[in-house]
Design an enzyme around this catalytic site. Structure first.
Site, mmCIF file in Angstrom:
data_model
loop_
_atom_site.group_PDB
_atom_site.id
_atom_site.type_symbol
_atom_site.label_atom_id
_atom_site.label_comp_id
_atom_site.label_asym_id
_atom_site.label_seq_id
_atom_site.Cartn_x
_atom_site.Cartn_y
_atom_site.Cartn_z
ATOM 1 N N ASP A 16 0.812 -1.217 0.000
ATOM 2 C CA ASP A 16 0.000 0.000 0.000
ATOM 3 C C ASP A 16 0.845 1.266 0.000
ATOM 4 O OD1 ASP A 16 1.027 -0.247 2.579
ATOM 5 O OD2 ASP A 16 -0.874 -0.825 3.478
ATOM 6 N N ASN B 155 -6.619 -1.920 14.555
ATOM 7 C CA ASN B 155 -8.046 -2.226 14.389
ATOM 8 C C ASN B 155 -8.254 -3.501 13.572
ATOM 9 O OD1 ASN B 155 -7.275 -1.397 11.875
ATOM 10 N ND2 ASN B 155 -8.817 0.209 11.646
ATOM 11 N N HIS C 224 -6.649 -4.292 10.719
ATOM 12 C CA HIS C 224 -6.438 -4.207 9.274
ATOM 13 C C HIS C 224 -5.157 -4.935 8.868
ATOM 14 C CE1 HIS C 224 -4.227 -0.047 9.699
ATOM 15 N NE2 HIS C 224 -3.327 -0.976 9.512
ATOM 16 N N GLU D 95 -9.306 -1.623 5.884
ATOM 17 C CA GLU D 95 -9.954 -1.207 7.133
ATOM 18 C C GLU D 95 -11.268 -1.948 7.329
ATOM 19 O OE1 GLU D 95 -8.053 0.526 8.907
ATOM 20 O OE2 GLU D 95 -7.884 2.615 8.319
HETATM 21 C C1 GLP Z 1 0.001 0.222 8.685
HETATM 22 C C2 GLP Z 1 0.186 -0.470 7.327
HETATM 23 C C3 GLP Z 1 0.186 -1.954 7.499
HETATM 24 C C4 GLP Z 1 0.945 -2.257 8.769
HETATM 25 C C5 GLP Z 1 0.096 -1.885 9.941
HETATM 26 C C6 GLP Z 1 0.783 -2.016 11.285
HETATM 27 O O1 GLP Z 1 -0.786 1.313 8.670
HETATM 28 N N1 GLP Z 1 -0.685 -0.094 6.279
HETATM 29 O O2 GLP Z 1 0.742 -2.578 6.363
HETATM 30 O O3 GLP Z 1 1.233 -3.631 8.845
HETATM 31 O O4 GLP Z 1 -0.460 -0.606 9.742
HETATM 32 O O5 GLP Z 1 1.748 -1.027 11.455
HETATM 33 P P1 GLP Z 1 2.829 -1.062 12.588
HETATM 34 O O6 GLP Z 1 3.767 -2.164 12.245
HETATM 35 O O7 GLP Z 1 3.492 0.286 12.535
HETATM 36 O O8 GLP Z 1 2.125 -1.303 13.870
#
Ligand code: GLP
Length: 248
Positions: free
Chosen positions: A70, A139, A141, A146
């Site tokens: 993404d 959350n 995702h 989402e």
């Molecule tokens: C982000 C990304 C995800 C990521 C997740 C967790 O916003 N879009 O690909 O795995 O949220 O992020 P983090 O590793 O900083 O907790």
């Protein structure tokens, strides 16, 4: 599920799987993610590769092909807050990879919906991910899928939830309102088509959502729960994330 106490052992174990994918099945793309969870993993991957002999390193560089999940809509590729920049800093430059070897959706495309469609098609034409690396959002995702999200949602432009904009505000001067409202993300459809999936969950902040993931039946309210329908998912967690889990 593999549980690690030592963060560097966890990072090395995941890095080894990524490296193994690039070395053994280079013709199939590797699916990559961004986020804090991935930072020590990419650092460990760079160390592993630095220890390899130069001919093998050269082969790895030459054959590299990865697709990220993404990116935020509206950020220029050289904007330090874009995932394109993150990947450039965390992998591309340290490994000396060509820009074209690391694919991401074009965040500043004039028509983000069209770009999302193009990116999904590009991944499909490249054979789909062999191994998909995933982190878990607070959350539930994966990528930027989402809740609520169906298991057949494809690559598309999405609106980010307030909780995600808050979780990612640190990269935008601490201001959730400065986090872009939209992103392009691979959907559960493309994620579930990967041959193998590796979900990595670390840190005490993720304990509640990991607990839900371990207990709840698949549903749109918890996008990561659709991973249960995939036959080959590895779950790698640290002890902090497992705290409070009923499976501890
Ligand atoms: C982000 C990304 C995800 C990521 C997740 C967790 O916003 N879009 O690909 O795995 O949220 O992020 P983090 O590793 O900083 O907790």
């Amino acid at each position: 599920m593999q549980v690690f106490r030592d963060p560097s052992a966890l990072a090395r174990a995941v890095a080894n799987q990524l490296l193994e994918q690039r070395l053994r099945r280079p013709q199939r793309p590797l699916g990559l993610a961004t986020g804090r969870t991935m930072e020590p993993i990419y650092a460990a991957l760079i160390s592993c590769i630095a220890a390899m002999a130069e001919p093998e390193r050269r082969r790895l560089r030459h054959q590299w092909l990865s697709f990220n999940l993404d990116d935020y809509v509206g950020l220029a590729p050289d904007d330090p807050r874009s995932f394109r920049s993150t990947m450039r800093q965390q992998l591309q430059e340290p490994l000396g990879l060509a820009t074209a070897s690391l694919r991401l959706p074009c965040a500043d495309a004039e028509d983000p919906d069209r770009e999302a469609h193009r990116y999904g098609e590009e991944l499909r034409a490249a054979g789909g991910q062999d191994l998909q690396l995933l982190g878990l959002g607070l959350n539930g995702h994966v990528g930027f899928n989402e809740p609520p999200c169906s298991a057949d949602a494809g690559c598309r432009c999405v609106r980010l939830s307030q909780s995600t904009r808050m979780a990612n505000a640190a990269d935008f001067g601490g201001d959730p309102e400065a986090v872009p409202e939209r992103a392009i993300t691979l959907g559960l459809r493309e994620i579930l088509r990967a041959s193998r999936i590796l979900l990595v969950v670390t840190g005490a902040k993720k304990a509640d959502i990991l607990n839900r993931l371990l207990l709840e039946a698949p549903s749109p309210g918890l996008p990561a729960s659709w991973l249960r329908g995939h036959g080959c998912v590895g779950l790698i967690v640290d002890e902090q994330a497992l705290t409070g889990s009923s499976l501890r």
